[in-house]
Design an enzyme around this catalytic site. Structure first.
Site, short mmCIF file in Angstrom:
data_model
loop_
_atom_site.label_atom_id
_atom_site.label_comp_id
_atom_site.label_asym_id
_atom_site.label_seq_id
_atom_site.Cartn_x
_atom_site.Cartn_y
_atom_site.Cartn_z
N ASP A 1 34.84 58.47 77.37
CA ASP A 1 34.83 59.60 76.43
C ASP A 1 36.28 61.14 76.83
O ASP A 1 37.39 60.57 77.46
CB ASP A 1 33.66 61.78 77.11
CG ASP A 1 32.22 60.33 77.48
OD1 ASP A 1 31.96 59.87 76.59
OD2 ASP A 1 31.56 61.18 78.64
N ASP B 1 28.99 60.05 70.98
CA ASP B 1 28.21 61.79 71.23
C ASP B 1 27.61 62.64 69.80
O ASP B 1 27.20 62.80 69.54
CB ASP B 1 28.26 62.15 72.13
CG ASP B 1 29.08 61.20 73.95
OD1 ASP B 1 28.24 60.71 73.42
OD2 ASP B 1 30.03 61.38 74.38
#
Length: 147
Positions: free
Chosen positions: A107, A125
């Site tokens: 991330d 995401d």
């Protein structure tokens, strides 16, 4: 065919962006817009917001099977439904790749929204979230049509 193209674009953008951020130390902690947006590299061993941390096998199976079952059951899809599914498949595949080959998801998009430090996320995401929102919109439209 559009589903394959959209999914592939999401996967490529996701994996390339993760690779660039992970391989370039100088990009791993950079404030882009002060007080709002930063690149902050993080290894996420769970799903959204690190929930179920350390349960990669479970998350991998749930991601893959959930998307496949939905696609199999939904035979006649509108264009918007296909786009939603393509985004969801691409997002799930991008994060699934990380889980299977790295044991964590990479991330790096870090936002502070109205003083709230939003959990760090990635392009996969984002695609999943947009796909779910589109799926909800399509479902609501179909429900209205059937009433």
């Amino acid at each position: 065919m559009a589903v394959v193209i959209i999914s592939t674009i999401v996967i490529v953008l996701d994996l390339v962006s993760k690779y660039i951020i992970e391989s370039q130390t100088a990009l791993q902690n950079v404030e882009i817009i002060p007080g709002f947006f930063s690149l902050t590299f993080a290894k996420n061993t769970g799903m959204a917001w690190s929930m179920l941390s350390g349960k990669q096998a479970f998350l991998s199976i749930v991601s893959a099977i959930g998307v496949m079952i939905y696609c199999v059951l939904k035979k006649d899809c509108s264009k918007l439904m296909k786009i939603a599914l393509a985004l969801m498949i691409g997002g799930a595949a991008g994060n699934l790749f990380d889980r299977l080959f790295l044991g964590y998801v990479r991330d790096f998009l870090d936002f502070i929204i109205f003083g709230y430090d939003f959990p760090i996320f990635n392009i996969a995401d984002s695609a999943l979230t947009i796909g779910v929102i589109l799926l909800f919109i399509v479902s609501m439209k179909e429900e209205k049509k059937n009433v």
